[in-house]
Design an enzyme around this catalytic site. Structure first.
Site, PDB file in Angstrom:
ATOM      1  N   ASP A  35       0.846  -1.128   0.024  1.00  0.00           N
ATOM      2  CA  ASP A  35       0.087  -0.055  -0.168  1.00  0.00           C
ATOM      3  C   ASP A  35       0.929   1.193  -0.093  1.00  0.00           C
ATOM      4  OD1 ASP A  35      -2.439   1.333   0.118  1.00  0.00           O
ATOM      5  OD2 ASP A  35      -2.773   1.051   2.059  1.00  0.00           O
ATOM      6  N   ASN A  37       1.248   3.650  -2.918  1.00  0.00           N
ATOM      7  CA  ASN A  37       1.697   3.828  -4.157  1.00  0.00           C
ATOM      8  C   ASN A  37       1.312   5.250  -4.604  1.00  0.00           C
ATOM      9  OD1 ASN A  37       2.900   1.083  -4.171  1.00  0.00           O
ATOM     10  ND2 ASN A  37       1.509   0.359  -5.833  1.00  0.00           N
ATOM     11  N   GLY A  38       0.051   5.340  -4.411  1.00  0.00           N
ATOM     12  CA  GLY A  38      -0.372   6.605  -4.799  1.00  0.00           C
ATOM     13  C   GLY A  38       0.179   7.887  -3.865  1.00  0.00           C
ATOM     14  N   TRP A  40       2.922   8.046  -2.542  1.00  0.00           N
ATOM     15  CA  TRP A  40       4.417   8.015  -3.019  1.00  0.00           C
ATOM     16  C   TRP A  40       4.425   8.874  -4.182  1.00  0.00           C
ATOM     17  CZ3 TRP A  40       7.378   7.546  -7.291  1.00  0.00           C
ATOM     18  CH2 TRP A  40       8.604   7.490  -7.079  1.00  0.00           C
ATOM     19  N   HIS A  52       2.478   3.321  -8.916  1.00  0.00           N
ATOM     20  CA  HIS A  52       2.121   1.977  -9.134  1.00  0.00           C
ATOM     21  C   HIS A  52       3.310   1.459 -10.060  1.00  0.00           C
ATOM     22  CE1 HIS A  52      -1.889   2.070  -7.358  1.00  0.00           C
ATOM     23  NE2 HIS A  52      -2.083   2.874  -8.442  1.00  0.00           N
ATOM     24  N   TRP A  84     -12.016  -1.948  -7.543  1.00  0.00           N
ATOM     25  CA  TRP A  84     -12.855  -1.923  -8.738  1.00  0.00           C
ATOM     26  C   TRP A  84     -13.596  -0.519  -8.776  1.00  0.00           C
ATOM     27  CZ3 TRP A  84     -11.557  -4.274 -12.980  1.00  0.00           C
ATOM     28  CH2 TRP A  84     -10.991  -5.655 -12.832  1.00  0.00           C
ATOM     29  N   LEU A 146      10.174 -20.889  -5.073  1.00  0.00           N
ATOM     30  CA  LEU A 146       9.234 -19.905  -4.418  1.00  0.00           C
ATOM     31  C   LEU A 146       7.839 -19.999  -5.134  1.00  0.00           C
ATOM     32  CD1 LEU A 146       8.882 -17.306  -2.665  1.00  0.00           C
ATOM     33  CD2 LEU A 146       9.622 -16.004  -4.676  1.00  0.00           C
ATOM     34  N   ARG A 203       2.254  -4.946   5.930  1.00  0.00           N
ATOM     35  CA  ARG A 203       1.418  -3.774   5.555  1.00  0.00           C
ATOM     36  C   ARG A 203       2.206  -2.554   5.364  1.00  0.00           C
ATOM     37  NH1 ARG A 203      -4.932  -2.621   4.631  1.00  0.00           N
ATOM     38  NH2 ARG A 203      -4.586  -0.710   3.081  1.00  0.00           N
ATOM     39  N   GLU A 222       1.682 -13.203  12.324  1.00  0.00           N
ATOM     40  CA  GLU A 222       2.223 -11.972  13.116  1.00  0.00           C
ATOM     41  C   GLU A 222       2.156 -10.796  12.045  1.00  0.00           C
ATOM     42  OE1 GLU A 222       3.444 -11.758  16.273  1.00  0.00           O
ATOM     43  OE2 GLU A 222       3.022 -13.878  16.532  1.00  0.00           O
TER      44      GLU A 222
END
Ligand code: IPE
Ligand code: IPE
Ligand code: MG
Length: 265
Positions: A35, A37-38, A40, A52, A84, A146, A203, A222
């Protein structure tokens, strides 16, 4: 370098941070809500989509770091069902970025031994993005270094509702008896079936909420909330999160100390 030092680790180099990690205490599965990006972009007077695009560089670094450290699974929240509701210009730009990322990154994912899997309502994606999702899933299906789950058009409640719907149908068809249903049966109907639950949820951007992510799977995870915006969350920040995780005592409802009852009880 002494492990478990109480001094601040913020000033240490990346190599020093790695040397502090206890390889036996690494999480098997890390989930990330990417979370900020906007914000930033807005801080730099740029359009949100520039944030993004920059965030993709963080995705790349964190996938590489996870592979290097031997983390088994990484589940990253790229687009929620609620997203959306954003303006169509931002949604279109995000879908174009997703497609671009998948095209340009497929080879790199193969080199890293990463198996890509999309979780969420993939049918809701525009057809060209959806086709790339399916293609990268196919091309990486044999890899096992991975597991990279990318949550796209994902909602935790709808994952549970969809699981219950299929389970009810299987009961109706006589494949499952209602009294056989337990947590393990239910888990088998989720996108993440067969995977250990996330040990660590990260987060970014200072928000301290789950935003409908992995509601079932996060029961005992955690939580690590950091003010760092996702485009600034690179290898160093990933290592700081892992070091913080290693300081936690995971009790799962028990009292601290040995996990067996003392003799004589
Ligand atoms: C996270 O960044 C990426 C997506 C949700 C697609 P945001 O776009 O939510 O950035 P902020 O929270 O507005 O800064
Ligand atoms: C959560 O971020 C979804 C993703 C990171 C993809 P949001 O920015 O959409 O979450 P809210 O709306 O602030 O809870
Ligand atoms: Mg956000």
């Amino acid at each position: 370098m002494t492990k478990g030092t109480a001094t601040s680790v913020e000033h240490l180099s990346e190599a020093e941070l790695i040397s502090l990690l206890d390889v036996d205490l690494l999480p098997r599965h890390v989930a990330i809500i990417m979370d900020g990006n906007g914000r930033w972009a807005e801080l730099r007077g740029l359009p949100r989509i520039a944030g993004h695009a920059e965030g993709i560089k963080s995705v790349r670094e964190i996938i590489t770091l996870s592979g290097e450290l031997g983390i088994e699974a990484l589940t990253i929240y790229a687009f929620s069902q609620e997203n959306w509701k954003r303006p169509s210009a931002e949604i279109n730009a995000l879908m174009a970025l997703l497609e671009q990322y998948l095209q340009s990154e497929m080879e790199a994912l193969i080199e890293k031994g990463a198996r890509f899997r999309a979780i969420g309502q993939i049918d809701w994606l525009p057809s060209s993005a959806r086709e790339w999702v399916r293609r990268v899933e196919r091309e990486t299906a044999h890899l096992d270094r991975l597991l990279l789950n990318v949550a796209l058009s994902y909602g935790g409640r709808s994952e549970i509702v969809d699981a219950v719907r299929r389970l009810a149908q299987d009961c109706k068809d006589g494949k499952v008896q209602p009294d056989e249903i337990d947590e393990a049966v239910m888990e088998g109907y989720l996108f993440t079936h067969g995977l250990p639950d996330p040990d660590l949820l990260i987060r970014t951007s200072g928000e301290a909420r789950i935003s409908n992510f992995l509601l079932w799977q996060l029961a005992y995870t955690e939580m690590y909330f950091t003010p760092t915006l996702w485009p600034d969350f690179r290898r160093r920040e990933g290592l700081l999160a892992l070091l913080e995780y290693q300081k936690r005592e995971r009790r799962f409802g028990r009292v601290p100390g040995p996990i067996y009852p003392p003799s004589g009880l």
